[in-house]
Design a protein around this motif. Sequence first.
Motif, short mmCIF file in Angstrom:
data_model
loop_
_atom_site.label_atom_id
_atom_site.label_comp_id
_atom_site.label_asym_id
_atom_site.label_seq_id
_atom_site.Cartn_x
_atom_site.Cartn_y
_atom_site.Cartn_z
N GLU A 122 -35.27 76.78 -100.59
CA GLU A 122 -36.52 77.51 -100.37
C GLU A 122 -36.25 78.83 -99.64
N SER A 144 -44.03 78.71 -108.25
CA SER A 144 -43.15 77.81 -107.51
C SER A 144 -41.74 78.39 -107.36
N LYS A 148 -39.72 80.61 -103.70
CA LYS A 148 -38.43 80.20 -103.17
C LYS A 148 -37.68 81.37 -102.50
#
Length: 255
Positions: A122, A144, A148
């Motif tokens: 992440e 998504s 990161k």
Amino acid sequence: ILNDASELDIREAIDLMIPTGCSKSLIRVGSKADGGYLVPNHLEGIDACFSPGVGGVTDFEDHLYEEWKIPSYLCDDSQDESKLSLNPVSKCFSKNRLGSLDFKGQMTLDTWVRKSQHCQSEDLLLQMDIEGSEYPSLLSTSDSILKKFRIIVIEFHWLTQLGNRRFLNMNFNPVMKKLLEYFDCVHAHANLSDIYINFSSVKYDYNINVPAAIELTFYRKGLNRFKNPPQIPHPLDYSNDINSPSKNLGKPWTT
């Protein structure tokens, strides 16, 4: 220029490129020329850099590994890996171009990240200079995957087309708004210093010179607290061409 975009949309696009300031000091990674970029001084703990668009220059990636031991994933379908002299410990090369589809030598950022050894991280860094392909690549990137990245540096091209309604409303503004949902723009630096286009309006009282290409640095919103005022130009900014002085950004980037 195709002057069919609304003046308010053009001005909105320009405003989206104006940094809001950064809670960290900015440092230069890479050379004092093309291939060097300003990023927040928050590289400790970044697991890997994804860097599409090699162009035969890896100063940025070399510095990341030498100073912070950050490995890099590189991709460029125009380069021969055997001629790049890459250290396999610090760099992983893919002879593909980044785009909106996984098809015939093209891959998406989602696929690239998910197939990497750092797919669970992440805290990634993205440095992108892919000559206009940044628009379809980023538009096709899932939220998504985008979230990161801790830091993103992108060279945006084709800014002479901001007056083109199709480019403005289907490419530039959607990409910028997508990025700014999760990141703050913390630095701006003009590239291609010999090409500027003027956007002016009597009705809306602006007269702005926009470079053909601009380097923008983004920092994840949740990390960017207590922002310091942006410095444009920044003392660590250098011309992308060592034989030509930079043309600094003017208003509205500067106050």
